[in-house]
Design a protein around this motif. Structure first.
Motif, PDB file in Angstrom:
ATOM      1  N   ALA A   1       0.829  -1.213   0.000  1.00  0.00           N
ATOM      2  CA  ALA A   1       0.000   0.000   0.000  1.00  0.00           C
ATOM      3  C   ALA A   1       0.859   1.257   0.000  1.00  0.00           C
ATOM      4  O   ALA A   1       0.565   2.225  -0.722  1.00  0.00           O
ATOM      5  N   ALA A   2       1.938   1.264   0.793  1.00  0.00           N
ATOM      6  CA  ALA A   2       2.807   2.442   0.855  1.00  0.00           C
ATOM      7  C   ALA A   2       3.491   2.703  -0.479  1.00  0.00           C
ATOM      8  O   ALA A   2       3.613   3.855  -0.920  1.00  0.00           O
ATOM      9  N   CYS A   3       3.942   1.639  -1.134  1.00  0.00           N
ATOM     10  CA  CYS A   3       4.604   1.792  -2.424  1.00  0.00           C
ATOM     11  C   CYS A   3       3.620   2.225  -3.512  1.00  0.00           C
ATOM     12  O   CYS A   3       3.965   3.004  -4.403  1.00  0.00           O
ATOM     13  N   GLU A   4       2.407   1.727  -3.438  1.00  0.00           N
ATOM     14  CA  GLU A   4       1.382   2.178  -4.386  1.00  0.00           C
ATOM     15  C   GLU A   4       1.123   3.674  -4.215  1.00  0.00           C
ATOM     16  O   GLU A   4       0.957   4.408  -5.190  1.00  0.00           O
ATOM     17  N   ASN A   5       1.104   4.123  -2.973  1.00  0.00           N
ATOM     18  CA  ASN A   5       0.860   5.546  -2.718  1.00  0.00           C
ATOM     19  C   ASN A   5       1.974   6.424  -3.256  1.00  0.00           C
ATOM     20  O   ASN A   5       1.723   7.525  -3.769  1.00  0.00           O
ATOM     21  N   SER A   6       3.227   5.966  -3.128  1.00  0.00           N
ATOM     22  CA  SER A   6       4.368   6.782  -3.570  1.00  0.00           C
ATOM     23  C   SER A   6       4.711   6.561  -5.041  1.00  0.00           C
ATOM     24  O   SER A   6       5.394   7.384  -5.647  1.00  0.00           O
ATOM     25  N   GLY A   7       4.248   5.450  -5.590  1.00  0.00           N
ATOM     26  CA  GLY A   7       4.547   5.141  -6.988  1.00  0.00           C
ATOM     27  C   GLY A   7       5.906   4.521  -7.196  1.00  0.00           C
ATOM     28  O   GLY A   7       6.321   4.290  -8.332  1.00  0.00           O
ATOM     29  N   VAL A   8       6.621   4.222  -6.099  1.00  0.00           N
ATOM     30  CA  VAL A   8       7.961   3.638  -6.192  1.00  0.00           C
ATOM     31  C   VAL A   8       8.049   2.457  -5.227  1.00  0.00           C
ATOM     32  O   VAL A   8       7.680   2.583  -4.059  1.00  0.00           O
ATOM     33  N   TYR A   9       8.539   1.329  -5.700  1.00  0.00           N
ATOM     34  CA  TYR A   9       8.712   0.165  -4.846  1.00  0.00           C
ATOM     35  C   TYR A   9      10.100   0.210  -4.220  1.00  0.00           C
ATOM     36  O   TYR A   9      11.108   0.138  -4.911  1.00  0.00           O
ATOM     37  N   ARG A  10      10.130   0.371  -2.886  1.00  0.00           N
ATOM     38  CA  ARG A  10      11.350   0.662  -2.143  1.00  0.00           C
ATOM     39  C   ARG A  10      11.178   0.184  -0.702  1.00  0.00           C
ATOM     40  O   ARG A  10      10.079  -0.186  -0.297  1.00  0.00           O
ATOM     41  N   PRO A  11      12.253   0.207   0.087  1.00  0.00           N
ATOM     42  CA  PRO A  11      12.110  -0.134   1.510  1.00  0.00           C
ATOM     43  C   PRO A  11      11.142   0.828   2.212  1.00  0.00           C
ATOM     44  O   PRO A  11      11.150   2.029   1.952  1.00  0.00           O
ATOM     45  N   VAL A  12      10.332   0.275   3.114  1.00  0.00           N
ATOM     46  CA  VAL A  12       9.313   1.065   3.809  1.00  0.00           C
ATOM     47  C   VAL A  12       9.348   0.694   5.296  1.00  0.00           C
ATOM     48  O   VAL A  12       9.322  -0.482   5.649  1.00  0.00           O
ATOM     49  N   GLY A  13       9.388   1.705   6.166  1.00  0.00           N
ATOM     50  CA  GLY A  13       9.402   1.483   7.606  1.00  0.00           C
ATOM     51  C   GLY A  13       8.002   1.311   8.176  1.00  0.00           C
ATOM     52  O   GLY A  13       6.997   1.528   7.480  1.00  0.00           O
ATOM     53  N   PRO A  14       7.900   0.952   9.460  1.00  0.00           N
ATOM     54  CA  PRO A  14       6.596   0.667  10.060  1.00  0.00           C
ATOM     55  C   PRO A  14       5.653   1.862  10.102  1.00  0.00           C
ATOM     56  O   PRO A  14       4.446   1.706   9.924  1.00  0.00           O
ATOM     57  N   ARG A  15       6.159   3.070  10.330  1.00  0.00           N
ATOM     58  CA  ARG A  15       5.278   4.234  10.383  1.00  0.00           C
ATOM     59  C   ARG A  15       4.610   4.484   9.038  1.00  0.00           C
ATOM     60  O   ARG A  15       3.426   4.829   8.977  1.00  0.00           O
ATOM     61  N   GLU A  16       5.383   4.323   7.982  1.00  0.00           N
ATOM     62  CA  GLU A  16       4.820   4.538   6.653  1.00  0.00           C
ATOM     63  C   GLU A  16       3.806   3.453   6.305  1.00  0.00           C
ATOM     64  O   GLU A  16       2.795   3.710   5.648  1.00  0.00           O
ATOM     65  N   LYS A  17       4.075   2.242   6.754  1.00  0.00           N
ATOM     66  CA  LYS A  17       3.101   1.159   6.534  1.00  0.00           C
ATOM     67  C   LYS A  17       1.787   1.470   7.246  1.00  0.00           C
ATOM     68  O   LYS A  17       0.699   1.321   6.672  1.00  0.00           O
ATOM     69  N   LEU A  18       1.881   1.852   8.519  1.00  0.00           N
ATOM     70  CA  LEU A  18       0.673   2.166   9.279  1.00  0.00           C
ATOM     71  C   LEU A  18      -0.089   3.334   8.653  1.00  0.00           C
ATOM     72  O   LEU A  18      -1.326   3.320   8.602  1.00  0.00           O
ATOM     73  N   ALA A  19       0.651   4.323   8.171  1.00  0.00           N
ATOM     74  CA  ALA A  19      -0.001   5.472   7.533  1.00  0.00           C
ATOM     75  C   ALA A  19      -0.710   5.049   6.251  1.00  0.00           C
ATOM     76  O   ALA A  19      -1.820   5.508   5.954  1.00  0.00           O
ATOM     77  N   ALA A  20      -0.073   4.169   5.472  1.00  0.00           N
ATOM     78  CA  ALA A  20      -0.664   3.723   4.213  1.00  0.00           C
ATOM     79  C   ALA A  20      -1.929   2.908   4.440  1.00  0.00           C
ATOM     80  O   ALA A  20      -2.860   2.926   3.618  1.00  0.00           O
ATOM     81  N   LEU A  21      -1.980   2.184   5.564  1.00  0.00           N
ATOM     82  CA  LEU A  21      -3.143   1.346   5.862  1.00  0.00           C
ATOM     83  C   LEU A  21      -4.161   2.044   6.770  1.00  0.00           C
ATOM     84  O   LEU A  21      -5.159   1.434   7.155  1.00  0.00           O
TER      85      LEU A  21
END
Length: 428
Positions: free
Chosen positions: A380-400
């Motif tokens: 979900a986080a990568c879909e939001n940013s348009g780039v597939y990259r490492p993602v930390g827990p805060r960004e995951k929680l924000a995306a969901l």
């Protein structure tokens, strides 16, 4: 790690530390009944309120026998999640006038036998617990000074003989011995509390306290005015007793205190049972139930619901076979998600599960729920940013975050694949 009465006190500091360090917690529970009654059948046009009304009476007869908690801790330097898993075995208790009860269906016994459920561990080693309402009731009895008499009246004949034997032992020691102290080894915490109080009533000149380094031993001094010792206050004895009676409820208190996001799969029934077992009797009003749950667990994610919604972004050939926990976990664990071919976090178990580990074991299922949450959040986080990259827990929680506090409430049997059977959502 399995947690029972044998190792709970020893492991509680580790559990507390692991929970405090976690960024979210996987949750799962196993019940004493298979929900096959007519009231649990899916109805297409049920509202959430109607579904709750239909099941609350039946669910009030059911308890959790196992609770799995997996604490997911993020190691930023390694971009790795360390999963620390615990399986708690629970068993109801009788304390004074508090009689916890439940229903065990024959069909459930067959199911649990098939999945190698350890009934001896449930009965002999299961942790006690108290709901918030039961705890308040016990504390009120302590305030009123009635708990000791209530406990004394409710012990059985064998336990009453034990109490008499301990008192007789102390009486003989006082008469026949010149030793300044005596130890009584009493493993049952309720009996230990009763013996402390009974000795103080029968022998007002002695001093009783818990032995340092061994919580099972009651240490008795012949002279209550001895300089080197202090009698355990009534408050200390009461808190020691309450700590035992609360058992697993102490873990619930920690979850409420730390406010960690709770991750489950198809978690609606688990939440209802959480209320009944650890808050109090299920309220008649659905909105009151939601209010009570939100007050204790303000952040809940259901990977069943999230996976249903996110499946809409995949083609038929890309999507998972079904979004049962096993199929969803295997989809991500076996690298079948084409959206996550690059940059995914490593997820490492601090202690590997056994070779015979299977689904429908609470610890394993809680791990799988959290594992799927991490992968769904990354996607979900990568879909939001348009780039597939490492993602930390805060960004995951924000995306969901759009899926927070929305849980799956099934409204029809899913026999045609994930895109054909939409869930009904309970939003708190």
């Amino acid at each position: 790690m399995e947690i029972t009465k044998q190792n709970f006190v020893e492991q509680l500091p580790n559990i507390t530390k692991d929970l405090k360090r976690s960024c979210f917690v996987g949750f799962d529970a196993e019940f004493t009944a298979i929900l096959s009654d007519e009231k649990f059948k899916y109805r297409l046009f049920d509202t959430n309120e109607k579904r709750y009304d239909n099941i609350k009476t039946e669910l009030s007869k059911i308890i959790m026998t196992q609770v799995g908690l997996t604490m997911f801790q993020y190691e930023r330097d390694l971009d790795t999640y360390v999963a620390v898993g615990y399986t708690f075995h629970l068993c109801p208790q009788m304390v004074g006038d508090v009689h916890q009860s439940f229903v065990f269906q024959a069909s459930t016994l067959n199911f649990l036998c098939k999945h190698k459920f350890d009934f001896n561990k449930f009965i002999y080693e299961g942790l006690p617990y108290l709901s918030k309402a039961e705890e308040e009731h016990i504390r009120q009895q302590l305030t009123d000074g009635t708990l000791f008499s209530n406990l004394s009246r409710m012990i059985d004949i064998g336990e009453e003989k034990e109490v008499q034997q301990y008192c007789s032992e102390v009486a003989k020691w006082l008469i026949n011995s010149t030793d300044e102290t005596i130890y009584l080894d009493i493993k049952n915490p309720i009996l230990r509390y009763i013996v402390h109080n009974e000795l103080r009533i029968r022998f007002p000149d002695v001093l009783t306290t818990d032995s340092l380094g061994n919580s099972n031993k009651v240490l008795i001094y012949r002279d209550k005015n001895v300089i080197s010792a202090t009698s355990a206050s009534a408050t200390v004895l009461e808190e020691n007793l309450l700590s035992h009676l609360l058992g697993f409820s102490q873990i619930i208190h920690l979850l409420v205190s730390y406010q960690k996001p709770i991750i489950g799969h198809n978690i609606f029934l688990d939440i209802v049972l959480l209320h009944n077992q650890f808050i109090g009797p299920l309220p008649n009003n659905y909105s009151t139930f939601k209010k009570n749950i939100t007050a204790m667990f303000p952040i809940i994610f259901d990977t069943k619901y999230i996976s249903y919604e996110m499946a809409k972004m995949l083609t038929f050939n890309e999507v998972w076979k079904t979004n049962t926990l096993q199929d969803l976990y295997e989809f991500f664990a076996q690298g079948k998600c084409k959206k996550l071919e690059n940059g995914v976090n490593l997820i490492r178990l601090s202690t590997p599960f056994g070779e015979k580990q299977s689904f429908h074991e609470a610890g394993w299922d809680s791990y799988c729920s959290g594992y799927c949450f991490i992968r769904l959040g990354h996607w979900a986080a990568c879909e939001n940013s348009g780039v597939y990259r490492p993602v930390g827990p805060r960004e995951k929680l924000a995306a969901l975050a759009p899926y927070c506090n929305k849980v799956n409430v099934i409204r029809e049997s899913n026999k045609r694949g994930p895109s054909k059977s939409p869930p009904k959502i309970a939003t708190r």
